[in-house]
Design a protein around this motif. Structure first.
Motif, short mmCIF file in Angstrom:
data_model
loop_
_atom_site.label_atom_id
_atom_site.label_comp_id
_atom_site.label_asym_id
_atom_site.label_seq_id
_atom_site.Cartn_x
_atom_site.Cartn_y
_atom_site.Cartn_z
N ARG A 1 2.70 -2.93 -8.24
CA ARG A 1 3.70 -3.81 -8.86
C ARG A 1 5.12 -3.28 -8.64
NH1 ARG A 1 1.95 -7.90 -11.97
NH2 ARG A 1 -0.23 -7.87 -12.69
N ALA B 1 8.06 -5.02 -6.47
CA ALA B 1 9.38 -5.31 -7.04
C ALA B 1 10.49 -4.75 -6.16
CB ALA B 1 9.48 -4.74 -8.45
N ALA C 1 17.24 -10.99 -8.62
CA ALA C 1 16.16 -10.77 -9.59
C ALA C 1 14.96 -11.67 -9.33
CB ALA C 1 16.68 -10.99 -11.01
N ILE C 2 15.19 -12.86 -8.78
CA ILE C 2 14.07 -13.79 -8.56
C ILE C 2 13.05 -13.23 -7.58
CG2 ILE C 2 13.43 -16.08 -7.72
CD1 ILE C 2 16.11 -17.09 -8.86
N THR D 1 12.71 -10.20 -6.75
CA THR D 1 12.22 -8.95 -7.34
C THR D 1 11.04 -9.24 -8.25
OG1 THR D 1 14.44 -7.98 -7.27
CG2 THR D 1 12.84 -6.95 -8.74
N LEU D 2 11.17 -10.26 -9.08
CA LEU D 2 10.09 -10.64 -9.98
C LEU D 2 8.89 -11.16 -9.21
CD1 LEU D 2 8.99 -11.13 -12.82
CD2 LEU D 2 10.14 -13.36 -12.82
N VAL D 3 9.15 -11.96 -8.18
CA VAL D 3 8.05 -12.48 -7.36
C VAL D 3 7.31 -11.33 -6.68
CG1 VAL D 3 7.48 -13.87 -5.33
CG2 VAL D 3 9.14 -14.72 -6.98
N ALA E 1 7.03 -8.27 -7.69
CA ALA E 1 6.24 -7.54 -8.69
C ALA E 1 4.96 -8.28 -9.03
CB ALA E 1 7.07 -7.31 -9.95
N VAL E 2 5.05 -9.61 -9.11
CA VAL E 2 3.88 -10.41 -9.48
C VAL E 2 2.83 -10.42 -8.37
CG1 VAL E 2 3.09 -12.75 -10.00
CG2 VAL E 2 5.14 -11.86 -11.11
#
Length: 213
Positions: free
Chosen positions: A158, A162, A197-198, A200-202, A204-205
């Motif tokens: 994860r 990220a 951030a978008i 980055t979140l994707v 990580a997911v």
């Protein structure tokens, strides 16, 4: 078969790894990230008509330096996280420096600005689309970087995802500067960071699944 014999059998056909393989893979991913972002930018958004004038302005280069500084720190974090047993060190701290710097400058500008001008400084004309545009430009880079990172056997999936997403987002942001009409520091300190951030979140997911080896 004992353990030593098993290791010898597995290593018998092992071929030596070429020098700078990791570096070449990362450079290829970065090239795809930048080239892919430009390939999306040109037909979908185009570049500013006054780009020749824009590149002579300090604010343009301030935005580029911000994006590339974020990309450099994210590259360091991604490269370290991609290899088992390698400590990430101060990479996250280097990421915090450019983000904290632009946010501090943005707060000072908003504090000193007349109250009726603060909303326009923060929202600009394109706040509804800016972050989403950056996220879209980051897609080719995110795919390429995750593919390379997976080949390097990361263990913190994860976190590595990220970091890869943040790297893709920073590269997408640098390319988006060729189109973005906004010059207010509070604007891009807010919406550029959100755009980064978008992915980055994707990252990580999806990292938990796509980086598994």
């Amino acid at each position: 078969m004992n353990t030593e014999n098993l290791i010898e059998a597995l290593a018998a056909d092992a071929a030596p790894v070429g020098t700078h393989v990791v570096e070449r893979r990362i450079v290829s991913a970065l090239s795809i990230a930048a080239g892919g972002a430009i390939a999306v930018l040109l037909p979908v958004y185009g570049v500013r008509a006054d780009l020749a004038w824009l590149v002579g302005t300090p604010i343009f280069w301030a935005k580029i330096v911000f994006a590339l500084t974020m990309a450099g720190a994210a590259l360091l974090a991604t490269a370290r996280l991609s290899r088992p047993g390698v400590a990430i060190g101060r990479a996250w701290a280097w990421l915090a420096v450019p983000a904290a710097t632009v946010l501090l400058i943005a707060l000072v500008i908003l504090w000193l600005a007349p109250p009726d001008a603060r909303a326009s400084l923060l929202m600009g004309r394109t706040w509804r689309t800016c972050s989403l545009n950056i996220a879209l430009l980051s897609v080719p880079g995110l795919i390429a970087i995750l593919a390379v990172v997976r080949s390097l056997a990361p263990t913190r999936l994860r976190l590595t995802g990220a970091a890869a997403g943040l790297l893709a987002g920073a590269i997408g942001t640098a390319v988006y500067c060729l189109k973005c009409p906004e010059t207010s520091v509070p604007f891009w300190a807010t919406w550029y960071l959100l755009g980064i951030a978008i992915p980055t979140l994707v990252g990580a997911v999806v990292g938990e699944k796509v980086l598994r080896w």
